[in-house]
Design an enzyme around this catalytic site. Structure first.
Site, short mmCIF file in Angstrom:
data_model
loop_
_atom_site.label_atom_id
_atom_site.label_comp_id
_atom_site.label_asym_id
_atom_site.label_seq_id
_atom_site.Cartn_x
_atom_site.Cartn_y
_atom_site.Cartn_z
CE LYS A 89 4.69 0.74 1.93
NZ LYS A 89 3.89 1.94 1.87
CD GLU A 100 0.25 0.93 3.20
OE1 GLU A 100 -0.12 2.04 2.79
OE2 GLU A 100 1.09 0.77 4.09
CB CYS A 119 5.67 3.12 6.64
SG CYS A 119 4.32 1.96 6.58
#
Length: 461
Positions: free
Chosen positions: A219, A164, A275
């Protein structure tokens, strides 16, 4: 060629799983989606009649849940049933940084992912597509595949990586109109199946397919590059303070260079969120494990700079308050890592508070969306003090004006829009004198506050 998907299960009802699958359910009314979690309270909150009680605060989310919930969007604690019935399973569980053993403080802790894989393997009786949604270190898919293939009942599992790229606070917009959807895998049919789901609302040009490892590494790298920009401008903010430059003016000047662009060049007390730090530490850990020490040191410096910015902010408060904050009341406006979310993971506020508490400051906190339980849990998790000490030194209040009463200083730690519109005249007259404001987000109007008689300090000025 693609598989026919009638039912999707998502394991993990947190900040990724909840909003992501709600949007998929809204956009794909023909697919039944069940989000499962072992946390009973969290599932109860997702099912609450009162949509204000959803466990994740995200602008636009309540309307989507209201439309899809009960139609083709379901929240449940019955994990086995959802796994058994699903054609496709998204894994959106937490992958925190390890706080024990080998790789402590750097490697991702994959115990939740592994538990998921083992549970899927023991329950599944039919072929499944497994989609990694959690942020994971490179080559996790290999570990997943190995567990699934060796404990399964002769069932075929196809593993896809679909990281995501949400920004909290704008997650719904990011999901409805994504810059890109990235799907990595080894089985073309499985890849096509997931592509087909996204094609319900995402243009083909925005859907990228890669091999598994490229998807996983993309990512980590995207987050590392964004975090690096924040640390880069923050390093310049300190130079600005010493030389009489203004970091906003510097940001604007370099941001107008189209090769650089203006995003993520806002100087602040430091980046937070679940993150950035985790993914960079992962990158550092992976690089070190391959003996790439210069690569590891390069990315490690981004984290060092971020930690330094938080410590520097706290130090500045102490020095300005005549070198002692012992027994002084300092009010924090904001605890979330950024505005428009109730997520506090790795929030700069936690570390600034911890540092000031070690100097015996008394802190009062107001945040429009973060609960007192969450704030105390964040401080307790650091293990710097006992939970009793944290509760003795820290007060959480629901009224910002009350929070500032008798304060020696106010520290702005989250850029909530409402802070700009407070009755600063009243606040000023209820504070100790001189009244200090330390703006860690460069949010407030310096001239206005100085005219009211505040002593105002902002990063990079």
């Amino acid at each position: 060629m693609s598989f026919n998907i009638k039912k999707i299960c998502c394991i993990g009802a947190g900040y990724v799983g909840g909003p992501t699958m709600s949007v998929v359910a809204q956009q794909c009314p023909h697919i039944q989606i069940t989000i499962v979690d072992v946390n009973v309270e969290r599932i109860a909150a997702w099912n609450d009649e009162n949509l204000d009680n959803l466990p994740v605060y995200e602008p636009g989310l309540t309307a989507i849940v209201a439309e899809a919930r009960g139609r083709n969007l379901f929240f449940s604690t019955d994990v086995d049933k959802a796994i058994d019935e699903a054609d496709m399973i998204f894994i959106s569980v937490n992958t925190p940084t390890k706080n024990y053993g080998k790789g402590k403080g750097m490697a991702a802790d994959l115990k939740y992912i592994e538990l998921c894989a083992r549970q899927i393997a023991s329950v599944a009786k039919t072929d499944k597509i497994i989609v990694e949604k959690s942020t994971l270190p490179v080559r996790t898919a290999a570990a997943l595949k190995s567990i699934l293939d060796h404990t399964g009942n002769g069932v075929n599992f196809h593993i896809l990586s679909n990281p995501e790229f949400l920004a909290e606070g704008t997650a719904i917009q990011d999901l409805l109109a994504p810059d890109r959807v990235l799907i990595g895998g080894e089985n073309q049919e499985a890849i096509d199946t997931l592509v087909k789901i996204y094609q319900n609302w995402v243009p083909d040009t925005n859907i990228l397919t890669t091999n598994l490892w490229s998807s996983e590494l993309s990512k980590l790298t995207a987050n590392a590059f964004l975090a690096q920009r924040v640390s880069s401008i923050n390093s310049i903010s300190e130079l600005c303070e010493k030389t009489g430059a203004n970091v906003d003016e510097v940001s604007k000047a370099i941001g107008m260079d189209t090769r650089i662009g203006s995003k993520f060049l806002k100087a602040s007390v430091g980046f937070g969120g679940s993150c950035f730090q985790k993914d960079i530490l992962n990158l550092v850990y992976i690089a070190r494990s391959y003996g790439l020490n210069e690569v590891a040191d390069y990315w490690d410096q981004v984290i060092i700079m971020n930690d330094h910015q938080k410590q520097r902010f706290a130090d500045n408060i102490i020095q300005t308050l005549y070198n002692t904050v012992s027994g002084k009341k300092i009010t924090f406006l904001g605890w979330a890592f950024k505005k428009d979310t109730n997520d506090t993971r790795e929030s700069a506020a936690i570390y600034v508070a911890d540092y000031l508490l070690s100097e015996q400051a008394e802190i009062t906190i107001y945040d429009p969306k973060v609960t007192a339980e969450r704030i105390y849990a964040d401080l307790d998790y650091l293990n710097t003090r006992s939970p009793e000490e944290n509760r003795a030194l820290v007060k959480v209040v629901n009224d910002p004006i009350q929070a500032c009463q008798d304060a020696h200083a106010i520290a702005v730690l989250t850029e909530w829009d409402e802070f700009k519109n407070y009755d600063w005249y009243t606040i000023k007259h209820q504070m100790k004198r001189p009244a200090f404001i330390f703006d860690g987000r460069k949010l407030l109007n310096r001239k206005y506050l100085e005219d009211l008689g505040f002593k105002y300090y902002a990063i990079g000025e």
